[in-house]
Scaffold this active site. Structure first.
Site, PDB file in Angstrom:
ATOM      1  N   GLY A 156       0.823  -1.193   0.000  1.00  9.02           N
ATOM      2  CA  GLY A 156       0.000   0.000   0.000  1.00  9.02           C
ATOM      3  C   GLY A 156       0.862   1.250   0.000  1.00  9.02           C
ATOM      4  O   GLY A 156       2.065   1.214   0.250  1.00  9.02           O
ATOM      5  N   CYS A 157       0.225   2.390  -0.268  1.00 12.64           N
ATOM      6  CA  CYS A 157       0.973   3.641  -0.414  1.00 12.64           C
ATOM      7  C   CYS A 157       1.568   4.113   0.906  1.00 12.64           C
ATOM      8  O   CYS A 157       2.777   4.402   0.984  1.00 12.64           O
ATOM      9  CB  CYS A 157       0.088   4.714  -1.035  1.00 12.64           C
ATOM     10  SG  CYS A 157      -1.517   4.949  -0.234  1.00 12.64           S
ATOM     11  N   TYR A 158       0.773   4.192   1.963  1.00 11.25           N
ATOM     12  CA  TYR A 158       1.305   4.600   3.268  1.00 11.25           C
ATOM     13  C   TYR A 158       2.391   3.637   3.762  1.00 11.25           C
ATOM     14  O   TYR A 158       3.448   4.076   4.227  1.00 11.25           O
ATOM     15  CB  TYR A 158       0.181   4.678   4.301  1.00 11.25           C
ATOM     16  CG  TYR A 158      -0.764   5.845   4.185  1.00 11.25           C
ATOM     17  CD1 TYR A 158      -0.311   7.161   4.222  1.00 11.25           C
ATOM     18  CD2 TYR A 158      -2.142   5.625   4.092  1.00 11.25           C
ATOM     19  CE1 TYR A 158      -1.209   8.228   4.153  1.00 11.25           C
ATOM     20  CE2 TYR A 158      -3.039   6.680   4.024  1.00 11.25           C
ATOM     21  CZ  TYR A 158      -2.572   7.982   4.059  1.00 11.25           C
ATOM     22  OH  TYR A 158      -3.459   9.036   4.005  1.00 11.25           O
ATOM     23  N   THR A 160       4.392   1.844   2.053  1.00  4.67           N
ATOM     24  CA  THR A 160       5.592   2.024   1.245  1.00  4.67           C
ATOM     25  C   THR A 160       6.441   3.150   1.807  1.00  4.67           C
ATOM     26  O   THR A 160       7.659   3.002   2.008  1.00  4.67           O
ATOM     27  CB  THR A 160       5.229   2.309  -0.217  1.00  4.67           C
ATOM     28  OG1 THR A 160       4.616   1.147  -0.786  1.00  4.67           O
ATOM     29  CG2 THR A 160       6.463   2.668  -1.037  1.00  4.67           C
ATOM     30  N   ALA A 161       5.822   4.291   2.079  1.00  2.00           N
ATOM     31  CA  ALA A 161       6.561   5.431   2.627  1.00  2.00           C
ATOM     32  C   ALA A 161       7.167   5.090   3.982  1.00  2.00           C
ATOM     33  O   ALA A 161       8.359   5.325   4.230  1.00  2.00           O
ATOM     34  CB  ALA A 161       5.631   6.642   2.743  1.00  2.00           C
TER      35      ALA A 161
END
Length: 341
Positions: A156-158, A160-161
């Site tokens: 997921g995007c969050y 990943t960060a």
């Protein structure tokens, strides 16, 4: 794989924001070729993708068509790789069928990210399909393939960060401490479907999913430790800016942290270690993750920026496919062909 070989691909969910970015990346890729683009909705007829995204007119006229299960034999004969940019339950239903047909699947949904079925059920509200092989979690800079995995879960995007910032530093954190992740995302993270709570006229800066967001257990799985995660929705189109706080182990200083980050990412061109806190404008429309850190006493502060639709979705999926097929990870991503949305 010979240099001349072209790998035929299909994208499911190409009508959505992440899906169209992926279709555009594949359209410009030197090795992968976009053969099919399927809509994530029940569209009545096939039409060029530029009808839905006019900015692609004259640049990409790939046909966007509805999916019917009777197309599976034809699909299996013509493509090798499938990317799923579908809702979680739709991916959970379709992925096993594609695997059974001999296709390699990169799934951008959350259907297979969590390794524990009970945690998945709690986070997503449906039973995770049982597959014959364990599904690798594809945080690209930390993933290696044997080349016979039938399904790869794209993070997921969050997560990943958070994962890219924290994973190299976990041995340097105080034992049993709990990192805190505060992150702000643009409204494109909610998808293309119209909704009042993600309308630009309605969105203000606001926390949501406090202590309940399904990306929290994914983050914890990725770094091997519990996290406190508070996501926020911002009044902008795309990008994620995350601020992360963590307690350092005794004796750890800025030089130790810098050395760990530099050693981890020296050969990973899509992660950039920056000298000042990153702005969204320096990563939006790119496949990069920019990481900055500062030490305050015994506290570590990390500032991380990515494009949620690219490094947080489409570009990472393509990066994983590059690695799977023995290409350099940034093939087709440097220089970036630019964003669609």
């Amino acid at each position: 794989m010979s240099k001349q070989e072209t790998i035929q691909c299909a994208v499911f969910g190409a009508s959505g924001y992440s899906g169209v970015e992926l279709a555009w990346l594949l359209h410009n890729h030197p090795v992968f070729s976009l053969t099919y683009a399927f809509s994530s909705s029940a569209r009545e007829k096939a039409e060029p993708i530029s009808v839905l995204y006019p900015q692609l007119a004259g640049r990409c006229e790939q046909l966007l068509q509805p999916w019917h299960s009777d197309l599976l034999p034809q699909l299996a004969q013509q493509v090798r790789v499938v990317f799923l940019a579908l809702p979680h339950e739709a991916s959970a239903e379709l992925a096993p069928q594609l695997i059974a047909a001999g296709l390699v699947v990169f799934d951008l949904s959350g259907a297979f990210r969590l390794g524990d079925p009970k945690t998945h059920l709690s986070a997503y509200g449906f039973q995770q399909p049982k597959l014959a092989k364990k599904v690798p979690y594809g945080l690209a800079e930390f993933t290696q393939f044997s080349g016979d995995e039938p399904l790869i879960a794209v993070p997921g995007c969050y997560p990943t960060a958070a994962g890219l910032a924290l994973r190299p530093l976990m041995p340097l954190l105080a034992p049993h401490s709990t990192p805190i992740v505060n992150a702000v995302s643009g409204v494109s993270g909610a998808g293309r479907k119209a909704a009042l709570n993600t309308s630009f006229c309605e969105v203000s800066l606001q926390a949501y999913g406090v202590a309940t967001h399904r990306h929290q257990p994914e983050m914890a799985q990725s770094i091997g430790r519990d996290v406190v995660f508070v996501p926020h929705l911002g009044n902008f189109k795309r990008g994620i800016l995350a601020t992360i706080y963590a307690e350092l182990a005794e004796g750890v200083n800025e030089h130790t942290i810098a050395d760990a980050l530099e050693a981890t990412y020296a050969n990973h061109p899509l992660v950039r270690l920056v000298a000042t806190p990153p702005k969204l404008q320096q990563v939006v429309g790119t496949p990069y993750c920019d990481i900055y850190f500062k030490v305050h006493g015994s506290q570590l502060i990390l500032s991380v920026a990515i494009d949620n639709l690219l490094k947080g979705a489409a570009a990472q999926a393509l990066q994983l496919a590059n690695q799977y097929y023995g290409l350099t990870s940034a093939t087709g991503l440097q220089p970036s062909p630019g964003a669609v949305v």
